[in-house]
Design an enzyme around this catalytic site. Structure first.
Site, PDB file in Angstrom:
ATOM      1  N   HIS A  72      34.746 -27.430   9.522  1.00 27.62           N
ATOM      2  CA  HIS A  72      36.140 -27.903   9.556  1.00 27.62           C
ATOM      3  C   HIS A  72      36.291 -29.325   8.995  1.00 27.62           C
ATOM      4  CE1 HIS A  72      40.203 -27.118  10.997  1.00 27.62           C
ATOM      5  NE2 HIS A  72      40.271 -28.319  11.503  1.00 27.62           N
ATOM      6  N   SER A  75      44.245 -28.166   8.410  1.00 26.56           N
ATOM      7  CA  SER A  75      44.289 -27.898   9.852  1.00 26.56           C
ATOM      8  C   SER A  75      45.737 -27.979  10.350  1.00 26.56           C
ATOM      9  CB  SER A  75      43.356 -28.879  10.563  1.00 26.56           C
ATOM     10  OG  SER A  75      43.100 -28.447  11.867  1.00 26.56           O
ATOM     11  N   ASP A  98      33.465 -22.713  10.431  1.00 22.47           N
ATOM     12  CA  ASP A  98      34.391 -23.647  11.093  1.00 22.47           C
ATOM     13  C   ASP A  98      34.218 -23.529  12.606  1.00 22.47           C
ATOM     14  OD1 ASP A  98      36.837 -24.804  12.186  1.00 22.47           O
ATOM     15  OD2 ASP A  98      37.632 -24.696  10.139  1.00 22.47           O
TER      16      ASP A  98
END
Lengths: 276, 276
Positions: free
Chosen positions: B254, B146, B222
């Protein structure tokens, strides 16, 4: 039953669910990993019982079990370690009350109303799992860490034919005589030590043993060795000629880094028994 | 440097250390996994940069990286995501300030005094690691998740020849245009968007690319796809003919369950480059 979360994980699903338990009289939360194979029919189920202070979450996020369970096509269930919530008794100490159920049915005040973790793990939760998920009641195995190792071993020996294999990471082996044990068994079961025996893996090993293979791992640098007393269980196992391995692992401590390091061995050990 | 903890882990050591950083002017904490091979000499080093809200700890306990790093004989370093402590600016939002350093050198008030994560990751922490531990400066690779995927990619492209391979899990790919990005780049670097370009992986990919193989994994389910914009980086990669794989993984979200599911692939990918 309520779905709290479901995440795709190693080709399968890591779920978290809650349900109302008759045994504890509370809402209970658990994690369940289902491998991809569960989409096509029931898969074998490995129980993982956690240690002091843990919830359903610790092993689910720290043990790395899903990697190996996915390879072997096994489901893994991660129950909570006690009832929780409003109206449930607790204690300021980390090793009594919520997070410290010790896998017994409490008979004493103030614990008796909700602290029925033995019934929850052996009856309530299995009923739910086998009715709601693609897991195979005829192929179960059990493991756990520390207090959860104690739970796994005592439950496995008390229920012949339910679990094909049993294992433990740094289990509390002889709670009738150790600091992690005497305090809690007194609090939950009272001072009559005759009621403690079924909750002492060393005593159970001396009296009956386990009807399948056993695997025990213990870190040689565990900071709690005096509370775990691995020598008591090892001695009882070997005296009984119990089929199994007791491994003292040089340099490892009591943490999840230890559990994760040997999780592959444990999952593969159980898979061998479950697919035999 | 101070040792906070060391646990034996997959035959090696999972350590946590802190040190005084010149770049940030604060005490910084990091995790370092050293495989058994590090006892005999320097081993290759994989950097893992974490995402929003994380400390050094999240990936260290949740990603399962040590299992695979131990198999490959790699060290893995888990830095923190921002400066912390008294006197360090912060914001109530989870995506700005402490836990959200975005791997830049802030120039704006109130962030400029301590938020120098670019210098910390590219200069301060490497100096410490290569002087204090058995890790090989000539064999480095980098990954992240991320916000950490954003950091890994932008740092890898900015420092040719430092990293033999780079990868990312669900990276923020185009922060100049996305909600995770515009807000923070404005806060840390000011409104002149010309200063943002070196911190945007898609722009860097268009302008220079990476001098080694790349591996990107992105979950198709996600919940933050609109903030990550995988299509921007994938398009830039393929337009450049960048050596690499961009994989869209069906059903994954995610979470760290996604990261853990593909960590083996990433560690093995980096090992191949590091041992070539």
């Amino acid at each position: 039953m309520k779905t709290i979360s479901e995440n795709r994980c190693f080709g399968g699903t890591q779920g978290v669910y809650s349900h109302s338990s008759e045994a504890t009289g509370t809402e209970m939360t658990f994690g369940l990993f289902l491998p991809e194979e569960a989409q096509h029919g029931p898969v074998p189920l490995l129980w993982y019982l956690s240690g002091l202070t843990c919830t359903h979450e610790n092993a689910m996020v720290k043990s790395g079990a899903q990697a190996w369970a996915a390879q072997q096509g096994l489901a893994v269930v991660f129950p909570d370690t006690s009832p929780r919530g409003e109206g449930v008794a607790d204690d300021a100490a980390y090793d009594l009350g919520q997070g410290a159920g010790f896998y017994v049915n409490a008979t004493e005040t103030p614990w008796a109303p909700h602290f029925k973790m033995w019934d929850y793990i052996t009856s309530d939760l299995p009923q739910l799992l086998f009715s709601e998920f693609a897991v195979d009641e005829d192929r179960q195995a059990i493991t756990g860490h520390s207090m959860g190792g104690h739970g796994a071993l005592t439950i496995a020996m008390a229920l012949p034919d339910r679990f094909r294999s049993a294992s433990a990471f740094s289990p509390i082996t002889n709670p009738s005589v150790s600091e992690w044990g005497r305090k809690q068994l007194t609090a939950y079961l009272g001072e009559d030590e005759d009621t403690w025996g079924r909750h002492d893996a060393t005593i159970q090993m001396r009296e009956r043993g386990f009807d399948g293979p056993l695997l025990i791992d213990q870190g040689a640098s565990d900071q709690f060795l005096d509370k775990l007393i691995p020598e008591a269980l090892a001695s009882a196992m070997m005296a009984r000629r119990q089929t199994g391995h007791f491994r003292m692992q040089k340099g490892y401590d009591h943490s999840y880094f230890f559990v994760a390091s040997f999780m592959e061995d444990h999952v593969n050990f159980h898979a061998e028994a479950l697919y035999a």
